[in-house]
Scaffold this motif. Structure first.
Motif, PDB file in Angstrom:
ATOM      1  N   GLU A 176      -4.870  -3.992   9.475  1.00 35.64           N
ATOM      2  CA  GLU A 176      -5.416  -5.016   8.586  1.00 35.64           C
ATOM      3  C   GLU A 176      -5.116  -4.720   7.124  1.00 35.64           C
ATOM      4  OE1 GLU A 176      -6.857  -7.678   9.953  1.00 35.64           O
ATOM      5  OE2 GLU A 176      -6.350  -6.725  11.890  1.00 35.64           O
ATOM      6  N   LEU A 177      -4.104  -3.959   6.856  1.00 39.15           N
ATOM      7  CA  LEU A 177      -3.788  -3.519   5.474  1.00 39.15           C
ATOM      8  C   LEU A 177      -3.452  -4.727   4.594  1.00 39.15           C
ATOM      9  CD1 LEU A 177      -3.738  -0.460   4.849  1.00 39.15           C
ATOM     10  CD2 LEU A 177      -1.240  -0.624   4.830  1.00 39.15           C
ATOM     11  N   PRO A 178      -3.942  -4.742   3.333  1.00 39.52           N
ATOM     12  CA  PRO A 178      -3.591  -5.865   2.455  1.00 39.52           C
ATOM     13  C   PRO A 178      -2.064  -5.948   2.337  1.00 39.52           C
ATOM     14  CG  PRO A 178      -5.070  -4.302   1.357  1.00 39.52           C
ATOM     15  CD  PRO A 178      -4.790  -3.755   2.688  1.00 39.52           C
ATOM     16  N   ARG A 179      -1.584  -7.170   2.160  1.00 45.73           N
ATOM     17  CA  ARG A 179      -0.148  -7.463   2.134  1.00 45.73           C
ATOM     18  C   ARG A 179       0.620  -6.557   1.149  1.00 45.73           C
ATOM     19  NH1 ARG A 179       3.587  -9.731   5.315  1.00 45.73           N
ATOM     20  NH2 ARG A 179       5.452  -9.495   4.080  1.00 45.73           N
ATOM     21  N   GLU A 180      -0.029  -6.404   0.014  1.00 43.14           N
ATOM     22  CA  GLU A 180       0.613  -5.626  -1.077  1.00 43.14           C
ATOM     23  C   GLU A 180       0.893  -4.178  -0.649  1.00 43.14           C
ATOM     24  OE1 GLU A 180      -0.849  -4.178  -5.417  1.00 43.14           O
ATOM     25  OE2 GLU A 180      -1.712  -6.070  -4.640  1.00 43.14           O
ATOM     26  N   PHE A 229       0.931  -3.104   2.482  1.00 37.55           N
ATOM     27  CA  PHE A 229       1.834  -3.163   3.628  1.00 37.55           C
ATOM     28  C   PHE A 229       3.292  -3.161   3.160  1.00 37.55           C
ATOM     29  CE2 PHE A 229       4.401  -5.608   6.584  1.00 37.55           C
ATOM     30  CZ  PHE A 229       4.105  -5.023   7.813  1.00 37.55           C
ATOM     31  N   ASP A 230       3.561  -4.043   2.175  1.00 39.11           N
ATOM     32  CA  ASP A 230       4.924  -4.131   1.635  1.00 39.11           C
ATOM     33  C   ASP A 230       5.368  -2.807   1.025  1.00 39.11           C
ATOM     34  OD1 ASP A 230       5.149  -6.657   2.467  1.00 39.11           O
ATOM     35  OD2 ASP A 230       4.872  -7.614   0.487  1.00 39.11           O
ATOM     36  N   ARG A 231       4.426  -2.187   0.320  1.00 34.14           N
ATOM     37  CA  ARG A 231       4.755  -0.936  -0.368  1.00 34.14           C
ATOM     38  C   ARG A 231       5.170   0.152   0.657  1.00 34.14           C
ATOM     39  NH1 ARG A 231       2.268   3.401  -2.154  1.00 34.14           N
ATOM     40  NH2 ARG A 231       0.299   2.813  -1.194  1.00 34.14           N
ATOM     41  N   LEU A 232       4.379   0.200   1.749  1.00 40.53           N
ATOM     42  CA  LEU A 232       4.683   1.222   2.771  1.00 40.53           C
ATOM     43  C   LEU A 232       6.008   0.931   3.490  1.00 40.53           C
ATOM     44  CD1 LEU A 232       1.173   1.878   4.355  1.00 40.53           C
ATOM     45  CD2 LEU A 232       2.561   3.455   3.009  1.00 40.53           C
ATOM     46  N   VAL A 233       6.255  -0.353   3.772  1.00 39.68           N
ATOM     47  CA  VAL A 233       7.516  -0.705   4.442  1.00 39.68           C
ATOM     48  C   VAL A 233       8.705  -0.383   3.529  1.00 39.68           C
ATOM     49  CG1 VAL A 233       8.898  -2.592   5.391  1.00 39.68           C
ATOM     50  CG2 VAL A 233       6.489  -2.427   5.968  1.00 39.68           C
ATOM     51  N   ASN A 234       8.529  -0.721   2.231  1.00 43.39           N
ATOM     52  CA  ASN A 234       9.588  -0.400   1.245  1.00 43.39           C
ATOM     53  C   ASN A 234       9.871   1.097   1.212  1.00 43.39           C
ATOM     54  OD1 ASN A 234      10.478  -2.778   0.314  1.00 43.39           O
ATOM     55  ND2 ASN A 234       9.029  -2.927  -1.399  1.00 43.39           N
TER      56      ASN A 234
END
Ligand code: ADP
Length: 481
Positions: free
Chosen positions: A285-289, A291-296
């Motif tokens: 349920e991680l906030p989008r922001e 989530f994106d940071r971790l994927v990046n």
């Protein structure tokens, strides 16, 4: 017997053989001389005995009639150059002597050896220096019994001076030769000892030391002699061995360093990826922001890992080619490969508002691998873009003798000189953090160096006049014709 002892003995075989031969020939010669002397004695004896018998038959009737004068004349008649006749009374007084007109003046001959032998009835040849004439003579005396009268001694003497001198000379030559031979054998033995045995022994001891692992054992090299060359060769071989060992130790160090560096370089991005992946897994349920940071982050680290693996593979393949001396090269236009590398960096350069220019004459051709050459120039360009902050980068090339000098010139921050000696080492970076944050693997310049070496060239670092860095690839030009 141990092989070493056997070797020692063999070393002395030659002097021993020579000594044996010398003794053999000396013995042979001595035996010959003795036989010769014996022969001469035999000859002399039979001729003297003949003459004595003749004289005896002539003298006996004269002496029986006391015709001494006539007996003396016979003495004179029989006398020749080398023959002397003496008639002696039983008491030793000389009655007649072929060499003297006044025999009475001669001393008493009773004690002369040959006279004694005649009186004892055992006549024998006696060779000695005459007391009267001083020359070497061989005497023979026999009893002359006058029937019913006195007893006389008839002595015959022949000069053996020439034979004696000859024999004397032969003996001198013989002993001289023996002495010379003995001296030669002694000298040879000394030579073997000094020039061969002792130096070889010392060399053997040193080699034992080396064989037992003490590579620093000094090798004694004699000033001269044939062992000198052997010792020099052993010295060179040991030096090569030492160098090889040192190189192997360095390689081992190098390998350990490399493995620990690689592990470290892999561990950092891998840990980041694992942590990010686990976080994503545990917190769906991680906030989008976030989530994106971790994927990046995962993407960046995975790319970094990929680059690292690519660079390691590139280096290993280069090393392989170098070891196997594989140079399936083609004539390559330097301008073309530089142009290719430049175009690859064009986008990145535009983003940084950096001007790229190419000043490479078309005629410069080298024998090489176009892909690798383009990779080397590309690495230099990427580095200049990444680290120098220069507003313009130029690739130039010129010819010096039969070498092409291709330079990648930037006018940026430059590299402090203290880093120059190690700048081409694997994983060496001027600033670790900056390199990592810019995606560097620390292998770029090491790859450039290997590519240069594969092309029988070198790479060097220099300062750009006015500031900045110049990397120069120096490569042999393709031979025309
Ligand atoms: P990296 O993967 O870190 O780029 P390299 O071997 O290519 O590894 O370069 C080693 C280091 O040299 C770099 O980390 C950087 O600090 C420095 N460097 C290389 N080229 C330049 C340049 N043109 N200007 C300034 N620094 C440079």
């Amino acid at each position: 017997m141990s092989p070493r002892k056997e070797g020692d003995i063999r070393l002395f075989a030659l002097p021993a053989l020579l000594l044996g031969l010398l003794l053999f020939f000396a013995g042979l010669l001595y035996w010959q001389m003795a036989a010769f002397q014996q022969g001469i004695r035999h000859e002399t004896l039979s001729s003297i005995q003949e003459e004595s018998e003749l004289l005896r038959s002539l003298m006996t009737p004269l002496l029986a009639e006391h015709r001494l004068q006539e007996a003396r004349r016979i003495c004179d008649t029989f006398t020749r150059d080398s023959l002397r006749l003496t008639l002696i009374r039983e008491d030793g007084t000389v009655v007649a002597d072929s060499t003297r007109h006044d025999p009475e003046a001669l001393d008493n001959h009773l004690l002369r050896q040959e006279v004694q032998r005649a009186l004892q009835g055992t006549p024998e040849l006696v060779t000695r220096k005459s007391e009267s004439t001083g020359i070497w003579m061989t005497y023979y005396a026999t009893r002359l019994q006058v029937p019913g009268g006195e007893t006389y001694i008839l002595r015959t003497a022949v000069s053996t001076d020439r034979t004696a001198r000859l024999l004397h000379l032969a003996r001198r030559i013989f002993w001289g030769t023996v002495a010379l031979g003995a001296a030669a054998v002694t000298l040879l033995t000394l030579y073997v000892l000094r020039r061969l045995y002792h130096p070889l022994r010392k060399l053997q001891e040193s080699m034992d030391g080396i064989a037992s692992g003490r590579l620093d054992t000094p090798i004694p090299v004699p000033d001269k002699g044939i062992v000198r060359r052997i010792a020099r060769n052993v010295q060179e071989m040991t030096e090569q061995l030492r160098t090889q060992l040192r190189e192997m130790q360095q390689m081992e160090e190098f390998r350990k360093d490399f493995i620990s560096n690689v592990s470290h370089e892999i561990k950092t991005p891998l840990t980041s990826i694992i942590v990010a992946a686990e976080t994503l897994q545990e917190s769906p349920e991680l906030p989008r922001e976030n989530f994106d940071r971790l994927v990046n982050l995962m993407c960046t680290q995975a790319h970094r890992l990929n680059r690292l693996v690519q660079d390691i593979l590139a280096l290993s393949s280069l090393e392989h080619r170098q070891k196997e001396q594989r140079r399936d090269f083609l004539p390559v236009s330097l301008r073309e490969v530089a142009q290719e590398a430049l175009e690859e960096c064009r986008e990145e350069a535009n983003r940084q508002a950096c001007r790229l220019s190419l000043e490479v004459p078309e005629r410069l051709q080298i024998l090489g691998d176009p892909q690798l050459l383009s990779q080397a120039i590309g690495n230099l360009l990427h580095n200049a873009l990444k680290y120098s902050g220069s507003q313009s980068i130029t690739i130039t090339a010129s010819q010096t003798g039969n070498m092409a000098r291709l330079a990648c010139i930037d006018h940026g921050c430059g590299i402090p000189r203290e880093h120059w000696p190690r700048i081409f080492e694997r994983f060496y970076r001027v600033s670790k953090e900056r390199s990592r944050s810019l995606g560097g693997t620390g292998l770029g310049l090491a790859i450039v160096k290997h590519i240069a070496q594969l092309h029988q060239g070198t790479v060097e670092i220099d300062e750009t006049p006015g500031g900045g860095t110049t990397f120069r690839l120096i490569l042999p030009l393709a031979q025309k014709g």
